[in-house]
Scaffold this motif. Sequence first.
Motif, PDB file in Angstrom:
ATOM      1  N   VAL A  48       0.891  -1.199   0.191  1.00  0.00           N
ATOM      2  CA  VAL A  48       0.042  -0.156  -0.120  1.00  0.00           C
ATOM      3  C   VAL A  48       1.039   1.101   0.029  1.00  0.00           C
ATOM      4  O   VAL A  48       1.669   1.350   0.916  1.00  0.00           O
ATOM      5  CB  VAL A  48      -0.865   0.127   1.259  1.00  0.00           C
ATOM      6  N   ILE A  49       0.572   2.221  -0.997  1.00  0.00           N
ATOM      7  CA  ILE A  49       0.988   3.438  -0.905  1.00  0.00           C
ATOM      8  C   ILE A  49       0.241   4.410  -0.051  1.00  0.00           C
ATOM      9  O   ILE A  49      -0.900   4.617  -0.229  1.00  0.00           O
ATOM     10  CB  ILE A  49       1.412   3.999  -2.383  1.00  0.00           C
ATOM     11  N   HIS A  68       8.406  -6.335  -0.696  1.00  0.00           N
ATOM     12  CA  HIS A  68       7.317  -7.576  -1.101  1.00  0.00           C
ATOM     13  C   HIS A  68       6.573  -7.755   0.508  1.00  0.00           C
ATOM     14  O   HIS A  68       7.023  -7.396   1.470  1.00  0.00           O
ATOM     15  CB  HIS A  68       8.274  -8.612  -0.993  1.00  0.00           C
ATOM     16  N   ALA A  69       5.433  -7.803   0.437  1.00  0.00           N
ATOM     17  CA  ALA A  69       4.477  -8.077   1.507  1.00  0.00           C
ATOM     18  C   ALA A  69       4.430  -9.514   2.017  1.00  0.00           C
ATOM     19  O   ALA A  69       4.807 -10.473   1.011  1.00  0.00           O
ATOM     20  CB  ALA A  69       3.022  -7.592   1.181  1.00  0.00           C
ATOM     21  N   GLU A  70       3.888  -9.933   3.045  1.00  0.00           N
ATOM     22  CA  GLU A  70       4.017 -11.076   3.627  1.00  0.00           C
ATOM     23  C   GLU A  70       2.990 -11.936   2.929  1.00  0.00           C
ATOM     24  O   GLU A  70       1.958 -11.621   2.588  1.00  0.00           O
ATOM     25  CB  GLU A  70       3.574 -10.958   5.159  1.00  0.00           C
ATOM     26  N   ARG A  71       3.259 -13.549   2.765  1.00  0.00           N
ATOM     27  CA  ARG A  71       2.252 -14.375   2.272  1.00  0.00           C
ATOM     28  C   ARG A  71       1.302 -14.791   3.210  1.00  0.00           C
ATOM     29  O   ARG A  71       1.555 -14.794   4.441  1.00  0.00           O
ATOM     30  CB  ARG A  71       3.159 -15.482   1.703  1.00  0.00           C
ATOM     31  N   GLY A  72       0.307 -15.304   2.673  1.00  0.00           N
ATOM     32  CA  GLY A  72      -0.672 -16.035   3.554  1.00  0.00           C
ATOM     33  C   GLY A  72      -0.388 -17.387   3.710  1.00  0.00           C
ATOM     34  O   GLY A  72       0.334 -18.067   2.864  1.00  0.00           O
ATOM     35  N   ASP A  87      -0.001  -6.615   5.671  1.00  0.00           N
ATOM     36  CA  ASP A  87       0.144  -5.543   4.704  1.00  0.00           C
ATOM     37  C   ASP A  87       1.235  -4.580   4.873  1.00  0.00           C
ATOM     38  O   ASP A  87       1.990  -4.672   5.767  1.00  0.00           O
ATOM     39  CB  ASP A  87      -1.230  -4.642   4.611  1.00  0.00           C
ATOM     40  N   LEU A  88       2.195  -4.357   3.707  1.00  0.00           N
ATOM     41  CA  LEU A  88       3.144  -3.444   3.794  1.00  0.00           C
ATOM     42  C   LEU A  88       2.867  -2.023   3.317  1.00  0.00           C
ATOM     43  O   LEU A  88       2.627  -1.985   2.005  1.00  0.00           O
ATOM     44  CB  LEU A  88       4.238  -4.010   2.751  1.00  0.00           C
ATOM     45  N   VAL A 123      -3.820   0.551  -2.931  1.00  0.00           N
ATOM     46  CA  VAL A 123      -3.047  -0.795  -3.118  1.00  0.00           C
ATOM     47  C   VAL A 123      -2.427  -0.671  -4.595  1.00  0.00           C
ATOM     48  O   VAL A 123      -3.188  -0.489  -5.410  1.00  0.00           O
ATOM     49  CB  VAL A 123      -4.137  -1.724  -2.855  1.00  0.00           C
ATOM     50  N   VAL A 124      -1.164  -0.801  -4.406  1.00  0.00           N
ATOM     51  CA  VAL A 124      -0.386  -0.833  -5.717  1.00  0.00           C
ATOM     52  C   VAL A 124      -0.149  -2.190  -6.097  1.00  0.00           C
ATOM     53  O   VAL A 124       0.214  -2.504  -7.171  1.00  0.00           O
ATOM     54  CB  VAL A 124       0.827   0.015  -5.746  1.00  0.00           C
ATOM     55  N   ALA A 125      -0.127  -3.189  -5.121  1.00  0.00           N
ATOM     56  CA  ALA A 125       0.279  -4.584  -5.366  1.00  0.00           C
ATOM     57  C   ALA A 125      -0.543  -5.637  -4.372  1.00  0.00           C
ATOM     58  O   ALA A 125      -0.140  -5.846  -3.323  1.00  0.00           O
ATOM     59  CB  ALA A 125       1.849  -4.911  -5.024  1.00  0.00           C
ATOM     60  N   PRO A 126      -1.776  -6.251  -4.915  1.00  0.00           N
ATOM     61  CA  PRO A 126      -2.565  -6.808  -4.198  1.00  0.00           C
ATOM     62  C   PRO A 126      -2.006  -8.112  -3.753  1.00  0.00           C
ATOM     63  O   PRO A 126      -1.396  -8.721  -4.668  1.00  0.00           O
ATOM     64  CB  PRO A 126      -3.746  -6.706  -5.097  1.00  0.00           C
TER      65      PRO A 126
END
Length: 445
Positions: A48-49, A68-72, A87-88, A123-126
């Motif tokens: 998220v920006i 990179h955000a965290e995986r589920g 979220d990052l 959100v730039v990378a869902p």
Amino acid sequence: MMPQFTDICRINVRGGDGGAGCMSFRREAHVPKGGPDGGDGGRGGDVVIQASARLSSLIDYRYKHHFHAERGTHGKGARKDGRDGEDLVLPVPMGTVVRELDPETMEPLYEIADLTHDGERVVVAPGGQGGLGNTHFVTSVRRAPAFAQLGEPAQEHWIELEMKLMADAALVGLPSVGKSSLIARMSAARPKIADYPFTTLVPNLGVVRAGEYSYVVADIPGLIEGASEGKGLGHEFLRHIERTALIMHVVDITGGFEGRDPVEDYRVINEELRRYASELADRPQIVVANKCDVSGMTDRVAELRRAATEDGHPFFAVSAATGAGLNTLMLACGEMVDKLRSELASEAAPVTFDERWERRRREREARFQVICEEPGAYRVTGTQVERLVVQTDWENEEAIIYLQHRLARMGVDAALEEAGCRPGDEVRIVGRAFTYEGAEDPDEI
């Protein structure tokens, strides 16, 4: 050495991968035919920006470019869902424009968002969707589904962040007309000042307080003739003027060392503004004749006043060196800025900005396109369509049949037929290829 002003950065962003759904059946004593109980996979975290009033530059993204955000996590039996990834959140200054970049040319493709309010986010990378457990696929004819969805791998891509100054008024003019001296006099800003061209290489911001008014002024580096065509650092400087509500056009009434004509200087800068962006020519503008403390300037001041008045611009004669005329200028600017702010506030529609950007993103994801790549071969592209394919377990026939029904319900079969696809042709989605067998009844599940 002057600190670098970082106002454009390119970064690589990737959401977290989604966790896989679980294929499981209830197994307990005295329950010989337990039903499906596979839990869902967790959703990957988003990148998220978010605009922040505390930041003034994009310097944090000058040396680090990959985020990179965290995986589920995966689902489990007994209906236990996997955990969602965190979220990052990447903070940027207010006034940051976010654009999608072409992965090959690295040229901007389209604007993702324009973040102008504190806390506004996009959100730039869902994160990848978590796969559904087999409990979701029970129907009247499918009582014991022996398949679940895989987690969706997140997409990785490059975006551009461009910061545009958020100032109420912009000081513009040719080099060495005294803009830095004016902002130093009007505010607490302390820019580098010297009597030679291009002393200012980065925009300076100053807060001006005059009477009941308080507003932000930007000292934009000096423009030259041809700036609208990119000469010098023209485009880099001009884009900072786009966001300001008021243009303070500073003219050296003495003509500088070259003995230029002040009226001609005034015309040159206005023409550059018009060529760069036509709306800048209509932006509210006041004309400031600087260095009026120099003797013998009466006629020049009168000529420039006449030219500005004919164009409908308020005119002020001042001296940054002595401070003459500055109080009147500062109060007049404050009054104009206050009026412009009120007009903008009354025109603004009540809208939740985060929802607007999210709605736009979802609309982009829902679209798909059918392209004939070669005779008898068609490719389907689109975020949601591709998501279904990558989440399908290709070792499981039930899962593949379910995918075919979902694509039919989304209108993919109808779009293929409209594009000329016939039974026996090849259909390509992501890295998979299918033999088209004709349209199915979209009501079948």
